[in-house]
Structure formats: structure tokens, C-alpha cells
Write a protein that holds these residues in place. Structure first.
Motif, PDB file in Angstrom:
ATOM      1  N   MET A 178      96.985  68.632  89.511  1.00  0.00           N
ATOM      2  CA  MET A 178      95.605  68.142  89.533  1.00  0.00           C
ATOM      3  C   MET A 178      95.582  66.624  89.401  1.00  0.00           C
ATOM      4  O   MET A 178      96.513  66.014  88.873  1.00  0.00           O
ATOM      5  N   ARG A 179      94.507  66.027  89.889  1.00  0.00           N
ATOM      6  CA  ARG A 179      94.326  64.584  89.771  1.00  0.00           C
ATOM      7  C   ARG A 179      93.856  64.234  88.352  1.00  0.00           C
ATOM      8  O   ARG A 179      93.399  65.094  87.606  1.00  0.00           O
ATOM      9  N   ILE A 180      93.912  62.966  88.045  1.00  0.00           N
ATOM     10  CA  ILE A 180      93.528  62.510  86.702  1.00  0.00           C
ATOM     11  C   ILE A 180      92.053  62.839  86.424  1.00  0.00           C
ATOM     12  O   ILE A 180      91.680  63.141  85.268  1.00  0.00           O
ATOM     13  N   SER A 181      91.226  62.813  87.466  1.00  0.00           N
ATOM     14  CA  SER A 181      89.804  63.101  87.263  1.00  0.00           C
ATOM     15  C   SER A 181      89.602  64.563  86.828  1.00  0.00           C
ATOM     16  O   SER A 181      88.777  64.853  85.965  1.00  0.00           O
ATOM     17  N   GLU A 182      90.382  65.457  87.412  1.00  0.00           N
ATOM     18  CA  GLU A 182      90.249  66.853  87.011  1.00  0.00           C
ATOM     19  C   GLU A 182      90.834  67.067  85.612  1.00  0.00           C
ATOM     20  O   GLU A 182      90.288  67.829  84.800  1.00  0.00           O
ATOM     21  N   LEU A 183      91.933  66.385  85.342  1.00  0.00           N
ATOM     22  CA  LEU A 183      92.525  66.441  84.003  1.00  0.00           C
ATOM     23  C   LEU A 183      91.488  66.004  82.970  1.00  0.00           C
ATOM     24  O   LEU A 183      91.351  66.604  81.898  1.00  0.00           O
ATOM     25  N   SER A 184      90.748  64.967  83.320  1.00  0.00           N
ATOM     26  CA  SER A 184      89.706  64.456  82.431  1.00  0.00           C
ATOM     27  C   SER A 184      88.605  65.494  82.242  1.00  0.00           C
ATOM     28  O   SER A 184      88.156  65.752  81.116  1.00  0.00           O
ATOM     29  N   ARG A 185      88.212  66.093  83.358  1.00  0.00           N
ATOM     30  CA  ARG A 185      87.133  67.072  83.293  1.00  0.00           C
ATOM     31  C   ARG A 185      87.548  68.282  82.455  1.00  0.00           C
ATOM     32  O   ARG A 185      86.827  68.740  81.574  1.00  0.00           O
ATOM     33  N   ARG A 186      88.744  68.774  82.728  1.00  0.00           N
ATOM     34  CA  ARG A 186      89.182  69.991  82.035  1.00  0.00           C
ATOM     35  C   ARG A 186      89.512  69.753  80.563  1.00  0.00           C
ATOM     36  O   ARG A 186      89.403  70.663  79.746  1.00  0.00           O
ATOM     37  N   SER A 187      89.944  68.540  80.233  1.00  0.00           N
ATOM     38  CA  SER A 187      90.305  68.264  78.836  1.00  0.00           C
ATOM     39  C   SER A 187      89.127  67.722  78.047  1.00  0.00           C
ATOM     40  O   SER A 187      89.125  67.772  76.813  1.00  0.00           O
ATOM     41  N   GLY A 188      88.142  67.202  78.749  1.00  0.00           N
ATOM     42  CA  GLY A 188      87.028  66.561  78.055  1.00  0.00           C
ATOM     43  C   GLY A 188      87.380  65.178  77.545  1.00  0.00           C
ATOM     44  O   GLY A 188      86.613  64.556  76.817  1.00  0.00           O
ATOM     45  N   VAL A 189      88.567  64.681  77.906  1.00  0.00           N
ATOM     46  CA  VAL A 189      88.973  63.344  77.485  1.00  0.00           C
ATOM     47  C   VAL A 189      88.650  62.365  78.617  1.00  0.00           C
ATOM     48  O   VAL A 189      89.035  62.598  79.764  1.00  0.00           O
ATOM     49  N   PRO A 190      87.945  61.263  78.307  1.00  0.00           N
ATOM     50  CA  PRO A 190      87.564  60.329  79.367  1.00  0.00           C
ATOM     51  C   PRO A 190      88.773  59.781  80.126  1.00  0.00           C
ATOM     52  O   PRO A 190      89.853  59.609  79.544  1.00  0.00           O
ATOM     53  N   ASN A 191      88.546  59.517  81.389  1.00  0.00           N
ATOM     54  CA  ASN A 191      89.526  58.912  82.277  1.00  0.00           C
ATOM     55  C   ASN A 191      90.253  57.717  81.651  1.00  0.00           C
ATOM     56  O   ASN A 191      91.480  57.654  81.643  1.00  0.00           O
ATOM     57  N   ALA A 192      89.460  56.801  81.131  1.00  0.00           N
ATOM     58  CA  ALA A 192      90.034  55.565  80.580  1.00  0.00           C
ATOM     59  C   ALA A 192      90.957  55.877  79.403  1.00  0.00           C
ATOM     60  O   ALA A 192      91.997  55.232  79.213  1.00  0.00           O
ATOM     61  N   THR A 193      90.570  56.887  78.607  1.00  0.00           N
ATOM     62  CA  THR A 193      91.391  57.252  77.448  1.00  0.00           C
ATOM     63  C   THR A 193      92.718  57.849  77.908  1.00  0.00           C
ATOM     64  O   THR A 193      93.775  57.562  77.340  1.00  0.00           O
ATOM     65  N   ILE A 194      92.652  58.679  78.948  1.00  0.00           N
ATOM     66  CA  ILE A 194      93.884  59.269  79.484  1.00  0.00           C
ATOM     67  C   ILE A 194      94.823  58.165  79.960  1.00  0.00           C
ATOM     68  O   ILE A 194      96.023  58.180  79.668  1.00  0.00           O
ATOM     69  N   LYS A 195      94.263  57.179  80.650  1.00  0.00           N
ATOM     70  CA  LYS A 195      95.091  56.060  81.135  1.00  0.00           C
ATOM     71  C   LYS A 195      95.701  55.286  79.976  1.00  0.00           C
ATOM     72  O   LYS A 195      96.840  54.828  80.042  1.00  0.00           O
ATOM     73  N   TYR A 196      94.923  55.161  78.917  1.00  0.00           N
ATOM     74  CA  TYR A 196      95.436  54.486  77.712  1.00  0.00           C
ATOM     75  C   TYR A 196      96.611  55.270  77.121  1.00  0.00           C
ATOM     76  O   TYR A 196      97.649  54.696  76.783  1.00  0.00           O
ATOM     77  N   TYR A 197      96.452  56.582  77.046  1.00  0.00           N
ATOM     78  CA  TYR A 197      97.538  57.423  76.519  1.00  0.00           C
ATOM     79  C   TYR A 197      98.781  57.313  77.404  1.00  0.00           C
ATOM     80  O   TYR A 197      99.910  57.325  76.915  1.00  0.00           O
ATOM     81  N   LEU A 198      98.561  57.235  78.719  1.00  0.00           N
ATOM     82  CA  LEU A 198      99.680  57.093  79.655  1.00  0.00           C
ATOM     83  C   LEU A 198     100.407  55.769  79.404  1.00  0.00           C
ATOM     84  O   LEU A 198     101.635  55.719  79.323  1.00  0.00           O
ATOM     85  N   ARG A 199      99.629  54.688  79.257  1.00  0.00           N
ATOM     86  CA  ARG A 199     100.223  53.372  79.007  1.00  0.00           C
ATOM     87  C   ARG A 199     101.006  53.350  77.703  1.00  0.00           C
ATOM     88  O   ARG A 199     102.083  52.777  77.616  1.00  0.00           O
ATOM     89  N   GLU A 200     100.433  53.999  76.676  1.00  0.00           N
ATOM     90  CA  GLU A 200     101.065  53.968  75.354  1.00  0.00           C
ATOM     91  C   GLU A 200     102.207  54.971  75.227  1.00  0.00           C
ATOM     92  O   GLU A 200     102.877  55.036  74.202  1.00  0.00           O
ATOM     93  N   GLY A 201     102.365  55.769  76.285  1.00  0.00           N
ATOM     94  CA  GLY A 201     103.487  56.710  76.274  1.00  0.00           C
ATOM     95  C   GLY A 201     103.222  57.993  75.500  1.00  0.00           C
ATOM     96  O   GLY A 201     104.134  58.768  75.219  1.00  0.00           O
ATOM     97  N   LEU A 202     101.977  58.241  75.126  1.00  0.00           N
ATOM     98  CA  LEU A 202     101.665  59.498  74.438  1.00  0.00           C
ATOM     99  C   LEU A 202     101.669  60.657  75.420  1.00  0.00           C
ATOM    100  O   LEU A 202     101.962  61.792  75.055  1.00  0.00           O
ATOM    101  N   LEU A 203     101.297  60.329  76.647  1.00  0.00           N
ATOM    102  CA  LEU A 203     101.230  61.339  77.702  1.00  0.00           C
ATOM    103  C   LEU A 203     102.288  60.945  78.741  1.00  0.00           C
ATOM    104  O   LEU A 203     102.326  59.793  79.175  1.00  0.00           O
TER     105      LEU A 203
END
Lengths: 229, 229
Positions: B1-26
């Protein structure tokens, strides 16, 4: 006794006692001269209670004053009421529910159902009620299907814990002393009770899922003692 | 799935997911183009665990990353170890004991005696150990004669509580899902368990010392319903 002796016997610094006097947390002593006053054992007990409320669990001086004022307004020989006031105080450190300033009880349908099922008598102003409804909401928002029924076995254990708590107050005569002890038991013991749960969780996890080798390596204790040179 | 769907299904905002990716949490998704990546269910589960660690109990992102990294390094099929890591994390909100960075276990003679008496197996690096020794010290400094023996009946109830906790994880297969649930149960439930104790204390106080008229007045419920108009 003079303020210096009060300080010595309570372990509370002179300046702090004066601050409590100014803020009205401690009632004034009996004036014996222009700048002197006599204090008695009631001041000592009160100081210990203030110390328990502020130092131990970090209530603000204003919050502690509120508790003390309420206790003072009530009939102090009414043990249950004094205890109820103390037990009803939510520590400032944790997620603090709104207290019933406007005397409008907050709707907590799940807690009410739980309290009913347990046969408990609980004031609708006990701030702990809201914590339960909110926690259940949080758990559901995180995808766990939980309602008050899932808390029933925990409530049963909480009832036994409360019995242990009250047992420890039985021997005390003075209601203010009981109140002080109740503060200590309720607030100070809390982290230790949660710590006991964590230790027990680790043990229970080992019982159910077996001990992992990597974790065993982290346990000096008896095991490592055997291998010790 | 794309990041937008990941955001929708998790309820975590797009920007937050990108932050987690940058910080290496995800961990990064599978790159499908220069600026696109595919994510899968493992990302979704991981996001829920991050949300549980940070949002629910307020671990810092750095602290959450530490937990996730440690879980990732371990054999994830080793349920006990994954749970041990989760249970061993002390919430940042509470009085945080030093963690075993230098891998030197702190001396906790009273906790050791208690753990021994209970027959528990507990890692010397479980940060909950220190909480118990410190609490006992605090209680004694406040004039209460308490040692680890006075905690034994509480430890017995903690063991039962831990069994209830672990029961709720039994049905889950995936270790990361178990970890997520364990975080929720341990951290989110904590305030509710302490709230149950406070409610039970109020009830037990009424049972022992009788209901005060002033408090009864604070209880609408059944009593007041009778008097209603």
C-alpha cells in the motif's frame, strides 16, 4: 514548643514552617509575646500531614491547602469522612481529572456499572471514577475491545488491596494520623504496587513462554553464582 | 500500500509517518519509484506499536525507538523476550529509575528478598526492582516501619493481576501484536488499576467506619432517587 523545636522534631526547616504559616496551611501558634508563639503536638501532626501531601506525592501547596481546609471543616472524628477526603484527592503528577468544583458529577456510565456490579458504595465525586471510563475509551480507540466487564476481575483484586490498605490504618487512633498514613499508603505505595505488577508480569511470562537464553544471561543471581570462577 | 493508505488505515497522519521514517522508527517501504514506496501489514503493525509506546503512555520518540530497536534485534518469535523488553520499559512520565545502560545491576536487597520469598524469576535489570527499594526507603523516612515483608500480601495480589494481564495476550499469535497489547495493558491500564484501588478504598472505608451523613449527601444514585420530588 517554640518554632525551632517544632522544626527540629518535624524535620521541616524553620523557613518552610514560616511559609506554611503565611500560606495558612499551618494554623498560627498561641502568641506568647510580640514575636513569639507556642506550638503543640497538633502542629507537629499537621506538619507531617503537609509533608506527606506535598513532599511525598508532589501535591502543590495550593492543592494540599485545599485538602487540609476540607479536612478542617469536617468533623475530624468522622474517620470515614477524613479518609474519604484523602482518598479522593488525585495526585497532581498523574493525569488529573477535573475535580467537582461546580459539584456537578461527571457521567461515568461504565464506572457506575462496574461499581454496581461490585456492590461498592462510591461517591459520585470520587475523581477516580472518571479515570476508569477514560481508560476504557482509550483502550477502545486503540483497537482493544474492552468494557467495564473486562475490569471486573481487576476490581476484585483491587478490593483485596484496599482491605490490606485499611488494615494498616486500624491501629491508629487519631483521625489526622490516620489521614497522614492513608496519604502515604495511597500515594507513596502506588509506584511500588505497579512495580510489583511488572515484576510479576516478567515472572508470569517466563512461566508461560519459557525463559529465553538471552534473558537468562541477564540474571546473575543463583544461576551465575554456580558458574562463578 | 501507499503511504496515504497506511495513514488512513493506521489513523496516523502522513507527516507523522514520514517523521517516523526519517527517525528510523519505521523501516523504509519497498521503493517502487524515485519518490514512491510500498508499505505492508508489518508497517501497519509497527505503526500501532509506535503509537502505543509514544501516544498512549508518553514515551519520547527516542525512548520508543530504543524499545523497537531492541525488539528488532531479538528473535521475534521468542515471545517471552519480546514481552520482557516491553514490560521492562519504564514509562517516561513516572519517576524513572536509571536503566541498565552500563549493564551494572543496581543493588536492591529488599526487592531481592521479596522476589526470593515469592519464588519469582526476575531479571536484575528490570527497572521495577529499584522502585520497590526506594519506596520502602521513602516510607521509612516518613516514619512508617515497613520492610519488604509488609509488601508480601501486595505481591501476592500483584501476581494474580499479572496472570489476568497475560491471559489477555494468550489469544494473540504475532509476537509484535502481543508486544503492542502488552504495552497497552501495562501502561494504559495502570491509572485504571490505581483508580479501582481508590474506589475500593472508599467502599472499604464505609464498610469499616460507617457512612458519614455528609458523604451520603454527595451520592445521588439510588438514595437520592427515592427522595426525588
Amino acid at each position: 514548643m517554640r518554632i525551632s523545636e517544632l522544626s527540629r522534631r518535624s524535620g521541616v526547616p524553620n523557613a518552610t514552617i514560616k511559609y506554611y504559616l503565611r500560606e495558612g496551611l499551618l494554623p498560627p501558634g498561641r502568641a506568647t509575646a510580640q514575636t513569639q508563639a507556642e506550638y503543640d503536638d497538633s502542629h507537629l501532626r499537621r506538619l507531617r500531614l503537609i509533608r506527606a501531601l506535598t513532599g511525598v506525592r508532589g501535591l502543590s501547596v495550593a492543592a494540599a491547602k485545599q485538602v487540609l481546609d476540607t479536612i478542617a471543616e469536617e468533623d475530624q472524628t468522622d474517620t470515614h469522612h477524613v479518609l474519604g477526603l484523602v482518598f479522593g484527592v488525585w495526585p497532581s503528577g498523574s493525569s488529573k481529572p477535573e475535580t467537582a468544583d461546580g459539584q456537578v458529577p461527571v457521567e461515568c456510565p461504565e464506572t457506575d456499572a462496574l461499581v454496581d456490579a461490585m456492590g461498592w458504595t462510591v461517591s459520585t465525586y470520587n475523581p477516580a471514577r472518571q479515570v476508569i471510563d477514560r481508560t476504557l475509551e482509550t483502550l477502545r480507540s486503540l483497537g482493544m475491545e474492552q468494557d467495564w466487564r473486562s475490569l471486573l476481575p481487576y476490581a476484585e483484586l483491587a478490593a483485596r488491596t484496599a482491605r490490606l490498605d485499611l488494615d494498616q490504618l486500624e491501629t491508629l487512633k487519631d483521625p489526622l494520623e490516620k489521614a497522614e498514613r492513608a496519604v502515604l499508603l495511597t500515594f507513596v505505595l502506588e509506584p511500588a504496587l505497579m512495580a510489583l505488577r511488572r515484576l510479576a508480569q516478567e515472572d508470569e511470562s517466563i512461566v508461560r513462554y519459557g525463559e529465553s537464553p538471552s534473558l537468562a544471561a541477564l540474571q546473575p543471581g543463583r544461576r551465575r553464582a554456580d558458574e562463578h570462577e
